[in-house]
Design an enzyme around this catalytic site. Structure first.
Site, PDB file in Angstrom:
ATOM      1  N   ASN A 154       0.800  -1.227   0.000  1.00 51.90           N
ATOM      2  CA  ASN A 154       0.000   0.000   0.000  1.00 51.90           C
ATOM      3  C   ASN A 154       0.832   1.277   0.000  1.00 51.90           C
ATOM      4  O   ASN A 154       0.455   2.286  -0.598  1.00 51.90           O
ATOM      5  CB  ASN A 154      -0.988  -0.001   1.168  1.00 51.90           C
ATOM      6  CG  ASN A 154      -0.318  -0.121   2.520  1.00 51.90           C
ATOM      7  OD1 ASN A 154       0.779  -0.666   2.645  1.00 51.90           O
ATOM      8  ND2 ASN A 154      -0.970   0.383   3.544  1.00 51.90           N
ATOM      9  N   GLY A 230       2.599  -5.613   7.541  1.00 55.36           N
ATOM     10  CA  GLY A 230       1.681  -6.332   6.672  1.00 55.36           C
ATOM     11  C   GLY A 230       0.471  -6.826   7.452  1.00 55.36           C
ATOM     12  O   GLY A 230       0.168  -6.344   8.546  1.00 55.36           O
ATOM     13  N   THR A 232      -2.177  -9.181   9.621  1.00 53.80           N
ATOM     14  CA  THR A 232      -2.031  -9.859  10.904  1.00 53.80           C
ATOM     15  C   THR A 232      -1.813 -11.359  10.741  1.00 53.80           C
ATOM     16  O   THR A 232      -0.994 -11.955  11.454  1.00 53.80           O
ATOM     17  CB  THR A 232      -3.271  -9.588  11.779  1.00 53.80           C
ATOM     18  OG1 THR A 232      -3.350  -8.180  12.046  1.00 53.80           O
ATOM     19  CG2 THR A 232      -3.197 -10.342  13.089  1.00 53.80           C
ATOM     20  N   THR A 234      -0.397 -12.982   8.246  1.00 58.31           N
ATOM     21  CA  THR A 234       0.981 -13.200   7.793  1.00 58.31           C
ATOM     22  C   THR A 234       1.957 -12.890   8.910  1.00 58.31           C
ATOM     23  O   THR A 234       2.970 -13.586   9.083  1.00 58.31           O
ATOM     24  CB  THR A 234       1.289 -12.329   6.566  1.00 58.31           C
ATOM     25  OG1 THR A 234       0.331 -12.584   5.548  1.00 58.31           O
ATOM     26  CG2 THR A 234       2.680 -12.626   6.024  1.00 58.31           C
ATOM     27  N   GLU A 252       4.304  -4.624  12.563  1.00 53.01           N
ATOM     28  CA  GLU A 252       3.255  -3.602  12.425  1.00 53.01           C
ATOM     29  C   GLU A 252       2.190  -4.222  11.550  1.00 53.01           C
ATOM     30  O   GLU A 252       2.389  -4.430  10.350  1.00 53.01           O
ATOM     31  CB  GLU A 252       3.839  -2.322  11.813  1.00 53.01           C
ATOM     32  CG  GLU A 252       2.950  -1.099  12.021  1.00 53.01           C
ATOM     33  CD  GLU A 252       1.897  -0.952  10.942  1.00 53.01           C
ATOM     34  OE1 GLU A 252       0.716  -1.282  11.219  1.00 53.01           O
ATOM     35  OE2 GLU A 252       2.242  -0.524   9.842  1.00 53.01           O
TER      36      GLU A 252
END
Length: 484
Positions: A154, A230, A232, A234, A252
């Protein structure tokens, strides 16, 4: 006329641009059109091995440099990247589908400021000394070693620079793995490193997917720490893979953030601010406020003005200066977000605006969706508690601070939020009761890079930003010198 050439990018390892020996490639597609415009290596564990070895070879001499020397390197990177400001913005807009205005003001600008910020922070560091009656304790910040930096699609260069700058600034070497969906500006940054002569092996890059490249990188015995941004789910896999070897870990992860609007707010400011929080980058920001809680006495007025504001937002050509919303990152992601529209209907929701695909002229093959506002779903429904990560928000009414707080805290996530009120003391006290890592009062995403960034619950582990980044990317050693 459409340029049909396919750009071919490579891994960057040990100061060289190289293909994966396997010769397999991933297609890179424009979200706005659905057309392939580039290809990247589909790397595997053997590529990761080479990259980690290059990083381990480079780290001792890089870490031996003085902290001011490394700060000077960060400044050179910032200068070179700033010269490519428009190229960064254009490439980021094409790679992610976001509006060019957003790519300029956020991605390109912030990527430069990240390097400048940490360069200045390194220069301003004073050694901590704790005095005792008969001894002095000196705190020495040493490099951790070799790091794995894994970033999402993103905000590709924005987040990669946010990790690289403090990591190498503190004397580490790194191996980066950008999202396979958006590899282009990571390649551009490697070209910047190459042009300015950054010592080889300090920063390495492997392209590929999570299974082929990401997993072997995180679990590699030559990697000492992992910084991951990325999803949650993963992130859970990353943590499980890193844990057996006790790697230092920063995660994060996702968010399901609330924008809380009290009746004493500035209505115009709240409407525009909450809309920005809900739909920036097509809602594809982990900090986006996708659940909007409005005090009952102003709910009707807010809803009317908010829906009108959203309907006036321009969706279209990302290269157009007036575009406010671009395309979603992929066809699969578009289908996922549209699936939540159908789920909302099943959960009793009413679509106030949007809720469907759209096709701007000339972009019929892209991943387009109208900004969507839904009311009527329960505060504990799936649509109101699960991370959707798209241009979809839900409206909810509350009658008291206690009820608003209960709704805001009723998710597995705890990343961010915003509070809109004319009473700043209430805004602060209410914010402190929220189960989240960050809250803005009468603003959203108003970032001071010195402040801690990160979440609680399923939104992550650890903090980055300012001294928190320098702390994570280093090991604090205490040297106690006893006096006679």
């Amino acid at each position: 006329m459409v340029d049909e050439r396919i750009l071919e990018i490579k891994n960057y390892i040990g100061g060289d641009f190289i293909d994966s020996p396997r010769g397999d490639f991933l297609g890179v597609f424009e979200p706005a059109t659905g057309r392939q415009f580039a290809s990247a290596p589909l790397s595997d564990a053997s590529d990761v091995d080479i990259a980690v070895e290059a990083a381990r070879t480079a780290q001792p001499s890089w870490g031996a440099l003085g902290i001011r020397e490394r700060a000077d390197w960060l400044e050179r990177i910032a200068d070179a990247l700033e010269e490519r400001h428009e190229e960064v913005a254009s490439l980021e807009s094409r790679d992610t589908g976001k509006p060019i205005s957003l790519a300029r003001s956020v991605d390109a600008t912030r990527s430069v400021s990240n390097f400048r910020f940490f360069a200045e922070m390194l220069r301003s560091q004073d050694q901590e000394v704790f005095e005792m009656a008969d001894a002095s304790n000196f705190v020495v910040n040493k490099p951790v070693g070799v790091g794995a930096l894994i970033t999402p699609w993103n905000l590709p260069l924005y987040l990669l620079s946010w990790k690289i700058a403090p990591a190498i600034g503190m004397g580490n070497s790194v191996v980066c793995k950008p999202s396979e969906l958006t590899p282009m500006t990571a390649d551009l940054l490697m070209r910047v490193f190459d042009e300015i002569g950054l010592p080889e092996g300090v920063v390495n890059l492997v392209h590929g997917d999570g299974i082929g490249a990401g997993s072997p990188l995180v679990s590699h015995p030559g990697v000492d720490f992992v910084s991951f941004t990325g999803g949650t789910s993963t992130g859970g896999k990353v943590a499980a893979s890193a844990a057996p070897s006790f790697k230092k870990l920063s995660l994060e992860l996702g968010g399901k953030n609330s924008s809380i609007v009290f009746s004493d707010c500035d209505m115009q400011s709240a409407v525009s601010g909450v809309a920005r929080a809900g739909f920036l980058n097509q809602g594809q920001v982990c900090l986006c406020g996708s659940r909007i809680l409005v005090e009952g006495s102003i709910y009707g007025e807010f809803r009317e003005r908010f829906v009108r504001h959203v309907e006036q937002m321009k969706v279209g050509d990302p290269s157009n200066e007036g575009t406010e919303l671009g395309a979603l990152i992929s066809r699969d992601h578009l289908e996922k977000v549209l699936g939540y529209v159908e789920l909302a209907k099943e959960e009793g929701g009413k679509i106030l605006t949007g809720g469907s695909r759209c096709s701007p002229d000339g972009f019929e093959g892209g991943n387009w969706m109208l900004p969507t506002v839904i009311e009527g779903v329960g505060a504990d429904s799936r649509c109101a508690t699960e991370e959707i990560f798209g241009p979809l928000v839900t409206l909810h009414s509350f009658e008291s601070e206690e009820e608003a707080l209960g709704i805001a805290n009723n998710t597995r996530y705890g990343l961010a939020g915003s509070v809109w009120t004319g009473d700043l003391e209430r805004g602060r006290s209410f914010s402190e009761k929220m189960e989240t890592g960050m809250v803005w009062v009468n603003s959203w995403l108003h970032r001071d890079l010195r402040a801690p960034f990160g979440g609680v619950k399923d939104s992550g582990v650890g903090r980055e930003g300012g001294r928190w980044s320098l702390g994570f990317f280093s090991e604090a050693m205490n040297v106690c010198v006893k006096r006679d």
